[in-house]
Design an enzyme around this catalytic site. Structure first.
Site, PDB file in Angstrom:
ATOM      1  N   GLU A  36       0.842  -1.198   0.000  1.00 19.00           N
ATOM      2  CA  GLU A  36       0.000   0.000   0.000  1.00 19.00           C
ATOM      3  C   GLU A  36       0.873   1.243   0.000  1.00 19.00           C
ATOM      4  OE1 GLU A  36      -1.317  -0.115   4.628  1.00 19.00           O
ATOM      5  OE2 GLU A  36      -1.739  -1.863   3.419  1.00 19.00           O
ATOM      6  N   LYS A  81       2.677   4.615   1.122  1.00 19.59           N
ATOM      7  CA  LYS A  81       3.081   5.151   2.426  1.00 19.59           C
ATOM      8  C   LYS A  81       2.659   6.609   2.441  1.00 19.59           C
ATOM      9  CE  LYS A  81       6.884   5.354   5.714  1.00 19.59           C
ATOM     10  NZ  LYS A  81       6.755   6.741   6.146  1.00 19.59           N
ATOM     11  N   ASP A  95       1.975  10.417   3.404  1.00 20.58           N
ATOM     12  CA  ASP A  95       2.802  11.432   4.044  1.00 20.58           C
ATOM     13  C   ASP A  95       1.918  12.285   4.947  1.00 20.58           C
ATOM     14  OD1 ASP A  95       5.059  12.752   4.663  1.00 20.58           O
ATOM     15  OD2 ASP A  95       5.295  13.771   2.735  1.00 20.58           O
ATOM     16  N   TYR A 123      -4.848   1.572   8.145  1.00 20.83           N
ATOM     17  CA  TYR A 123      -3.941   0.565   7.587  1.00 20.83           C
ATOM     18  C   TYR A 123      -3.614  -0.578   8.548  1.00 20.83           C
ATOM     19  CZ  TYR A 123      -0.432   3.782   9.607  1.00 20.83           C
ATOM     20  OH  TYR A 123       0.272   4.601  10.428  1.00 20.83           O
ATOM     21  N   LYS A 148      11.022   3.753  -0.309  1.00 21.66           N
ATOM     22  CA  LYS A 148      10.804   5.188  -0.502  1.00 21.66           C
ATOM     23  C   LYS A 148      10.993   5.612  -1.958  1.00 21.66           C
ATOM     24  CE  LYS A 148      10.536   7.564   3.015  1.00 21.66           C
ATOM     25  NZ  LYS A 148      11.227   7.911   4.172  1.00 21.66           N
ATOM     26  N   CYS A 196      12.973  43.846 -22.923  1.00 14.12           N
ATOM     27  CA  CYS A 196      13.121  42.423 -23.217  1.00 14.12           C
ATOM     28  C   CYS A 196      14.601  42.028 -23.261  1.00 14.12           C
ATOM     29  CB  CYS A 196      12.446  42.120 -24.547  1.00 14.12           C
ATOM     30  SG  CYS A 196      12.719  40.441 -25.115  1.00 14.12           S
ATOM     31  N   CYS A 219       7.070  40.749 -23.696  1.00 14.59           N
ATOM     32  CA  CYS A 219       7.841  41.571 -24.602  1.00 14.59           C
ATOM     33  C   CYS A 219       6.883  42.099 -25.666  1.00 14.59           C
ATOM     34  CB  CYS A 219       8.932  40.711 -25.241  1.00 14.59           C
ATOM     35  SG  CYS A 219       9.603  41.447 -26.729  1.00 14.59           S
ATOM     36  N   CYS A 269      11.296  40.191 -32.066  1.00 14.66           N
ATOM     37  CA  CYS A 269      11.965  39.471 -30.988  1.00 14.66           C
ATOM     38  C   CYS A 269      12.353  38.059 -31.441  1.00 14.66           C
ATOM     39  CB  CYS A 269      11.051  39.396 -29.786  1.00 14.66           C
ATOM     40  SG  CYS A 269      11.819  38.603 -28.375  1.00 14.66           S
TER      41      CYS A 269
HETATM   42  S1  IVH Z   1       2.248   0.432   8.817  1.00 20.08           S
HETATM   43  C1  IVH Z   1       4.032  -1.729  12.238  1.00 20.08           C
HETATM   44  N1  IVH Z   1       1.313   1.471   6.617  1.00 20.08           N
HETATM   45  O1  IVH Z   1       4.830   5.333   8.394  1.00 20.08           O
HETATM   46  C2  IVH Z   1       4.020  -0.848  11.078  1.00 20.08           C
HETATM   47  N2  IVH Z   1       2.536   2.860   8.077  1.00 20.08           N
HETATM   48  O2  IVH Z   1       7.455   4.550   9.676  1.00 20.08           O
HETATM   49  C3  IVH Z   1       3.203   0.323  11.319  1.00 20.08           C
HETATM   50  N3  IVH Z   1       2.726   5.169   7.330  1.00 20.08           N
HETATM   51  O3  IVH Z   1       4.340   6.810  11.320  1.00 20.08           O
HETATM   52  C4  IVH Z   1       3.073   1.208  10.158  1.00 20.08           C
HETATM   53  N4  IVH Z   1       1.563   4.937   5.488  1.00 20.08           N
HETATM   54  O4  IVH Z   1       2.257   6.784  10.034  1.00 20.08           O
HETATM   55  C5  IVH Z   1       2.006   1.682   7.724  1.00 20.08           C
HETATM   56  N5  IVH Z   1       0.396   2.266   4.655  1.00 20.08           N
HETATM   57  C6  IVH Z   1       1.092   2.477   5.765  1.00 20.08           C
HETATM   58  C7  IVH Z   1       1.620   3.739   6.106  1.00 20.08           C
HETATM   59  C8  IVH Z   1       2.349   3.883   7.264  1.00 20.08           C
HETATM   60  C9  IVH Z   1       2.229   5.780   6.248  1.00 20.08           C
HETATM   61  C10 IVH Z   1       3.542   5.841   8.360  1.00 20.08           C
HETATM   62  C11 IVH Z   1       3.015   5.663   9.729  1.00 20.08           C
HETATM   63  C12 IVH Z   1       4.214   5.630  10.616  1.00 20.08           C
HETATM   64  C13 IVH Z   1       5.332   5.509   9.681  1.00 20.08           C
HETATM   65  C14 IVH Z   1       6.158   4.309  10.038  1.00 20.08           C
END
Ligand code: IVH
Length: 676
Positions: free
Chosen positions: A120, A122, A124, A233, A321, A415, A433, A439
């Protein structure tokens, strides 16, 4: 039984309960499932009814009521919350090789050939924990240091995608803890920042900061005004058999009313993992929220338990990442670029920096207003952003790092390419311009437009030829087209002798044109074909047009102050006038006339002619009427202003009398013409 006046009847209790359920259902349809069934106004009406009920009967109020979503009394401090199980972090991988090593470790530990992973995005944002007792949201907390967080229950109640009461009445868990991310959608963030600026408040740096700042408000009514979202999640439940896989757990969360990310997938083995990484990366900028990577979790929960933890991160999961989309670097210089349409764009030359997956050395500052709003100066440390394929841009200045000697940057008045005056129209963000015909930056565009079919109509002068003519510096202005010789044309790439002769001939032929085509061909900003025609008709000759000032121009019907100004700016630039002179000397010509003052529709008079006139023919009369900007019609109607009757008039005369239209004899007509 002693009657208490304020005690709600059973019927009222039921109504309140029904309203709560209806409102929460619509809330979920809107914020979680993204398919609303009622309008905002209908929702508001139901909401008001519930507020009034709860106000009249305070004992009806409850913590899971949608009325709680507007926020409550401000706190003086947040209480601490001990997490039931620590809120962990994730280990990071930046390279595919690190992910391969992760997969090898997992496979060795669970002794399996290939492992399924729940993958899934991650998010922000910020991690939160939500505790439900008997299906009711009772406590929400931030991650804090992982062991102890802050109690932000009131604030989380204002987040519409967090259910206040879970949807399945049967088999409800006694205690359910759901973890997930609070974040702000990019579009909501932009709108919030626009509101902040309009209110004279500080804008937030990015959606993450905006979400964090909003969640940590002591006054939850402020949080309620901020467009926060939630994605679940993970979950843990007490007293019931655990789920078999991570995906089953997420599906359960969906079923009981939680928003779970739609981009999630179960992928097979390391190849599945890496393909998922690439797929989400390609979609990254199109997602409504910011992500900084993807997360892979071993899908089988028994294996997750078996794998356990290392220090503060699980062994069964890893974050892969993406390259950061923002970095800090130094502004070495600010230059001004001139685009094909003459638009001036300030560009920052940067100390090279790796951002969004590539090394960036330039970033756009968009336009003058943006430049001043951000107050970017040479020597500044700036946040540079490159998301996906978009042009890198300077987001903001790190003011705390500004060296003492910097000065605000000013856009040049002329210009940088051709030296013509730089102008900026009222209400426009972009400075341009004004040397459209001379030009170098605008040359190709200007030539193509000049030669186009509806302008000078030079057959055969397309993009390929124009590119070469400009690059070989054979042609710098449209006037130089007319001095090209056949040998020069034949020397161009992919130009046979015969087509050179043909092109030469069509250039020659274009010398004979009309005033309206010529005006249009000049490529004056805001002057399209229609305006060119109006100008040609109104003024009749180019010199009269060249002499017209802004005020005179603005009096021509359909020409507003902006167009009038564009025209004056164009003709006010000596370079442009010079090119026009050279074009005339090269033999470009057209028929000129007196010009017919264009009139606003309500000023135009309609004449009908009948009978024989003494001093002129009917055609001559028509010409004289039209020369004054009026019209001649063939039949009399209620809209006819005048019928001019000569000797032996026909039925038109009778019709005019019947309709009460003014009838003029020849003398009266001639007198009237003088005054019109
Ligand atoms: S699982 C045991 N799933 O990442 C694992 N974390 O470094 C618990 N985060 O502060 C995290 N998206 O807020 C998980 N799909 C996702 C996530 C996620 C963002 C963040 C989470 C935590 C950080 C962990």
């Amino acid at each position: 039984m002693t009657a208490r006046a304020a005690h709600p009847t059973r019927a009222l209790q039921e109504r309140a309960q029904a309203l709560r359920e209806t409102l929460e259902r619509h809330n979920r349809l809107y914020y979680v499932l993204d398919r609303p069934e009622i309008t905002d106004a209908e929702y508001d009406a139901l909401f008001r009814e519930l507020v009034e009920l709860e106000d009249a009967h305070p004992e009806l109020a409850s913590a899971d009521s949608p009325t709680q979503r507007v926020g409550a009394k401000a706190l003086t401090a947040f209480a601490s919350v001990q997490h039931r199980t620590p809120m962990l972090s994730l280990s990071n991988a930046f390279e595919a090789e690190e992910v391969r090593a992760f997969d090898r470790r997992i496979r060795a530990a669970v002794e399996s050939e290939a492992v399924d992973y729940a993958a899934e995005p991650k998010f922000d944002g910020l991690a939160v924990s939500l505790v439900y007792q008997n299906g009711i949201f009772v406590q929400g907390a931030t991650r804090g240091d992982g062991m102890t967080g802050e109690d932000v229950t009131q604030n989380l109640r204002t987040v519409h995608s967090i259910p206040l009461r879970l949807t399945t009445p049967s088999g409800r868990d006694d205690v359910l803890e759901v973890r997930g991310e609070v974040l702000m959608f990019k579009s909501d963030f932009d709108a919030l920042n626009a509101r902040q600026r309009a209110a004279g408040e500080k804008a937030f740096v990015n959606p993450r900061n905006a979400a964090a700042g909003s969640l940590r408000q002591l006054d939850s009514r402020v949080t309620a005004q901020r467009p926060l979202r939630f994605f679940a999640y993970a979950a843990e439940r007490a007293g019931r058999a655990p789920w078999g896989t991570h995906e089953e757990m997420l599906e359960h969360l969906v079923a009981i009313g939680f928003p779970v990310c739609a981009e999630r997938a179960v992928v097979h083995g390391i190849d599945g993992v890496l393909a998922y990484y690439a797929k989400i990366e390609a979609r990254r900028t199109k997602l409504p929220y910011a992500i900084d990577g993807v997360v892979y979790k071993v899908n089988r929960l028994d294996w997750q338990r078996q794998l356990g933890f290392v220090s503060r991160a699980p062994r069964f999961a890893i974050a892969h990442k993406y390259p950061a989309e923002e970095q800090v670097t130094e502004v070495l210089a600010i230059e001004v670029q001139v685009g094909r349409t003459g638009a001036l764009t300030p560009v920052a030359r940067l100390q090279p920096v790796f951002v969004g997956g590539v090394t960036v050395t330039n970033a756009t500052l968009h336009n003058e207003d943006e430049l001043h709003r951000k107050d970017v100066r040479v020597g500044d440390s700036v946040v540079v952003r490159r998301a996906g394929d978009v042009i890198p841009e300077v987001v903001s200045v790190r003011l705390e790092r500004r060296p003492p000697s910097t000065r605000p940057f000013k856009l040049p008045g002329s210009c940088p390419v051709c030296g013509s005056k730089v102008v900026r129209e009222a209400g426009e963000a972009i400075a341009r311009c004004s040397g459209g015909l001379v030009c170098a930056a605008q040359r190709k565009q200007a030539l193509l437009h000049f030669a186009s079919r509806r302008a000078m109509d030079i057959d055969g002068l397309g993009e390929r030829i124009v590119d070469q003519l400009v690059e070989l510096e054979l042609v710098r202005t449209p006037a130089e087209l007319y001095t090209l010789d056949e040998a020069q044309l034949a020397g161009l790439d992919r130009m046979a002798e015969k087509s050179a002769a043909k092109l030469k001939a069509s250039i020659g032929k274009s010398r004979q044109t009309t005033l309206e085509r010529f005006i249009y061909a000049l490529g004056i900003r805001n002057v399209g074909e229609r305006t060119a025609r109006d100008l040609a008709r109104h003024f009749g000759s180019l010199d009269r047009l060249l002499r017209a000032d802004e005020e005179t121009l603005a009096q021509v019907p359909d020409i507003g102050p902006i167009v009038a100004r564009s025209i004056c700016q164009f003709f006010g630039e000596p370079h442009n006038r010079q090119v026009i002179e050279t074009l005339r000397k090269a033999g470009v010509h057209w028929r000129e006339g007196e010009g017919t003052p264009l009139r606003a529709a309500e000023e135009v008079r309609t004449f009908v002619l009948t009978g024989t006139l003494e001093s002129m023919t009917r055609d001559q009369a028509r010409e004289r009427i039209e020369a004054k900007g009026h019209k001649v019609a063939g039949t009399v109607s209620k809209k006819t202003h005048y019928v001019v009757a000569g000797a032996e008039p026909g039925s038109k005369f009778e019709r005019a009398q019947a309709l009460g239209v003014t009838v003029l004899d020849e003398r009266a007509f001639l007198k009237l013409l003088e005054t019109l």
